[in-house]
Design a protein around this motif. Structure first.
Motif, short mmCIF file in Angstrom:
data_model
loop_
_atom_site.label_atom_id
_atom_site.label_comp_id
_atom_site.label_asym_id
_atom_site.label_seq_id
_atom_site.Cartn_x
_atom_site.Cartn_y
_atom_site.Cartn_z
N ASN A 203 0.31 3.71 -3.07
CA ASN A 203 -0.20 5.05 -2.76
C ASN A 203 0.81 6.13 -3.17
O ASN A 203 0.43 7.21 -3.63
N ASP B 157 -7.09 -4.23 0.40
CA ASP B 157 -6.57 -2.86 0.24
C ASP B 157 -5.53 -2.80 -0.88
O ASP B 157 -5.50 -1.84 -1.66
N CYS C 65 -5.88 -0.44 -4.36
CA CYS C 65 -4.88 0.48 -4.91
C CYS C 65 -4.65 0.21 -6.40
O CYS C 65 -4.52 1.15 -7.21
N VAL D 289 -4.14 10.16 -0.84
CA VAL D 289 -2.75 9.89 -1.25
C VAL D 289 -1.84 11.10 -1.01
O VAL D 289 -0.63 10.98 -1.17
N VAL E 190 0.84 -1.21 0.00
CA VAL E 190 0.00 0.00 0.00
C VAL E 190 0.87 1.25 0.00
O VAL E 190 0.57 2.24 -0.69
#
Ligand code: SF4
Length: 703
Positions: free
Chosen positions: A244, A323, A327, A275, A240
């Protein structure tokens, strides 16, 4: 003798192993497969990998189950009991089909009637056909009476499916693998296609040769490293942070596709805001990739004419698996890299029919075609089709069923073609749970570690012994044809499911596998247009295929997403750490996965002569520095210990495995690595964290 090796028939079918779905031809003589050839299927164009070409003689192995078995009175089920093929008859006795099926029907019915419908559960198989998956889930829903039905999709891409359904309204791929040849940029994250999807890897290699820029992001370096434009060896568990940060760059440098965002998506402002806190400079030390590289790769992906993302279980098997996929979806949406050839999102599906088994409803929260079991319209539709009332609550998932069994809430199980004693996380716990059941029936082709804990074992048919449809990773529904007969009294799985259904009070009348497929078409709009005759004629048809005569859409989401609004949704996410981080007592990270020559729990490939000769022993892959620190050398026994168990394997030097980590394939029964893995679940996909837990290494041990 040349005459002995001339086949007396050739049968066109598909490969029984991975989700690439290579088409092949069995060359058969006297009910024995002599050899296998690749044929010109849409996914393989006659190519096969070592498993597809040489992994067929498991079907003729002397350990095949050929008679129903019933556990002998008084023989206890011991979770720690080592399986001994020589002493099977000390544990079980042979029985007739009539006796075994009557016992199964009586025991399961009595548990249901005495303890309630939710006291039963069923695990189907991603190795079975679509028709088997459909009938299996129908039996659980209408005969057992609850939605406690699941299969190994829960252990591979459940988090991907959860994120995809939420974000873009469909759990399947947007573009076929072959689209890599049309892409300018391909990102592969958390996947090792050379090992796990070998023929797909050849198309990726061909694309690179023709100019496609390949970016691989993975905590382990693989042999595809040499073909990459950039290899991002990020720290395990930091997906992540990396993704991000890429989105941060795309937003800040104005590389988003504003028109696509405005016309095809919702929720962009929240994502943009989220972000903001993930600049490459801040995230570089977190994920271990320098800020310039993050910027470069983000720009490359966003600005190419066609960029495609493929991913595997390195992404999905985390407590933050959903998650991670959110993304990836957001990256594609914000740049408009979806809905055209050479773009899109492709979760590389593992088993040869994990896509189809999921489509067919072998999951506890969905009827066939992902119609939710708590949606009143869907309930009404399936109650009408199946002529009974249905449970309105989602059922238990794979790991939840084992907890419920340990607590005595689930008391009876029917497991068809899965091996949770090897494949579940914290396998000692799973074995104890199964041993605690009042009644366990296992239907399989070998006496697996799971079958060893059963009350009744039903001898099933191997892949080349039956006809049915299988759906590959590209949404291609393909026909597998029977090439040989099952050995002894082993029976076709469809027959066995129906016999149990009959003994649980259901009145089914399917005379042929095509009858089941026709019923599936009536309940599944995405395959409604695929006729059995067309499959016989064309061997493979892509869905969605909603009307007879439709070509089938290889590339989807070209002008809308299959959501209520027709738009896709951004879902912003924050960093969540792994459930169990290394510490002083358990300082290494354990990563599990597969290896090229063996398949999943090894029950088939370890009984295939060539494959077992190539990889006969359980191995742990370690960075040379870690092995040196242990004071060992390649080939030494190394014991791995976690808070849940201990196994010993042979050390193999692997410079691709990062320092501080160890990679172990989960196919070796004598060193069942899932005794060590953590059952912590992703809250959305309920997938366990197979790709990260803490272990300790020590030299020596017994294997
Ligand atoms: Fe079978 Fe997959 Fe190999 Fe193709 S790539 S031959 S489907 S294991």
């Amino acid at each position: 003798d040349a005459a002995l090796s001339i086949p007396d028939k050739k049968v066109d079918s598909v490969c029984p192993y991975c989700g690439v779905g290579c088409q092949l031809t069995y060359n058969v003589k006297d009910n024995k497969i002599l050899y296998v050839e690749g044929r010109d299927g849409p996914a393989n164009h006659a190519r096969l990998c070592v498993k597809g070409r040489y992994g067929f003689d498991y079907a003729h192995h002397p350990q095949r189950l050929t008679k129903p078995l019933i556990r002998r009175a008084g023989v206890p089920k011991r979770a720690d009991m080592a399986m001994d093929p020589e002493r099977v008859m000390d544990v079980f006795r042979e029985a007739t089909w009539e006796e075994a099926l009557d016992l199964v029907g009586n025991r399961l019915s009595s548990i249901r009637d005495h303890y309630g419908k939710k006291a039963l559960a069923g695990f189907g198989s991603a190795k079975g056909s679509n028709e088997e998956a459909y009938l299996f889930q129908k039996l659980v829903r209408t005969g057992f009476g609850s939605n406690n039905v699941d299969h190994c999709t829960r252990l591979c891409h459940a988090s991907s499916v959860a994120a995809l359904l939420e974000g873009i309204g469909s759990g399947a791929v947007s573009n076929p693998v072959m689209d890599v040849t049309k892409a300018e940029v391909v990102i592969i994250i958390g996947a090792n296609p050379t090992v796990n999807h070998p023929v797909a890897a050849t198309w990726i290699k061909n694309a690179v040769k023709n100019g496609t820029k390949l970016i691989i992001a993975d905590p382990r370096r693989s042999d595809m490293d040499r073909l990459t434009h950039r290899f991002l060896q990020f720290k395990a568990d930091t997906d992540v942070a990396l993704l991000n940060a890429m989105m941060h760059v795309i937003v800040h440098e104005g590389l988003v596709d504003e028109q696509f965002i405005a016309s095809r998506t919702i929720g962009y402002e929240e994502l943009k805001h989220n972000v903001e806190g993930y600049s490459p400079e801040l995230m570089a030390p977190v994920c271990g990739i320098d800020a310039d590289t993050i910027r470069y790769v983000a720009r490359l992906y966003a600005t190419s004419k066609a960029s495609m993302i493929l991913w595997g279980m390195g992404v999905s098997q985390h407590v933050h698996g959903t998650d991670n996929v959110r993304c990836l979806i957001a990256l594609a949406l914000m740049t408009g890299q979806i809905g055209r050839p050479g773009t899109g999102l492709h979760p590389l599906r593992g088993q040869n029919n994990v896509q189809g088994a999921s489509d067919a409803g072998l999951i506890p929260m969905m009827y066939p075609d992902y119609q939710r079991v708590d949606n009143p319209e869907a309930i009404m539709k399936f109650e009408r089709l199946w002529g009974t009332t249905l449970d309105k609550e989602p059922g238990l998932t794979v790991v939840e069923v084992m907890h419920a069994a340990k607590e005595g809430k689930v008391r009876g199980m029917y497991i068809m073609g899965e091996n949770p004693a090897m494949s579940d996380p914290d396998a000692n716990h799973a074995r104890e749970a199964m041993a605690a059941l009042d009644h366990l029936v296992v239907q399989d082709i070998f006496l697996t570690e799971t079958a060893y804990l059963a009350d009744v074992v039903l001898p099933a048919s191997a892949f080349p012994e039956k006809t049915g449809t299988f759906t590959n990773t590209d949404r291609l529904v393909q026909l597998g044809r029977q090439a040989i007969d099952p050995p002894g009294d082993a029976r076709q799985d469809l027959w066995i499911i129906q016999q149990i259904a009959e003994r649980m009070g259901l009145d089914w009348h399917y005379t042929d596998v095509s009858d089941v497929f026709d019923e599936m078409r009536r309940s599944m709009p995405t395959i409604a247009g695929i006729t059995w005759e067309r499959l016989l004629d064309e061997h493979a048809v892509t869905y969605p295929c909603t009307e007879e005569g439709d070509a089938g859409d290889a590339v989807v989401f070209t002008d809308h997403f299959p959501t209520a609004t027709g738009k896709a949704r951004f879902v912003p996410v924050e960093v969540i750490p792994a459930a169990e981080k290394p510490d002083a007592a358990y300082p290494h990270v354990l990563i599990t996965g597969r290896q090229l020559e063996h398949w999943h729990t090894g029950s088939m490939t370890r009984r295939a002569t060539v494959l077992d000769a190539l990889e006969p022993d359980p191995v742990a892959l370690l960075h040379p520095l870690d092995l040196e620190r242990l004071g060992g050398k390649a080939g030494d026994l190394v014991t791995l210990t976690s808070r849940r168990g201990e196994v010993a394997l042979y050390a193999r030097v692997d410079e691709g495995t990062p320092v501080g980590a160890v990679f172990v394939p989960f196919c070796y029964y004598e060193a069942a690595i899932n005794k060590l893995t953590n059952p912590a679940l992703d809250p959305f996909g309920k997938i366990p964290e197979f790709k990260y837990c803490a272990v300790r290494l020590s030299l020596g041990g017994t294997s």
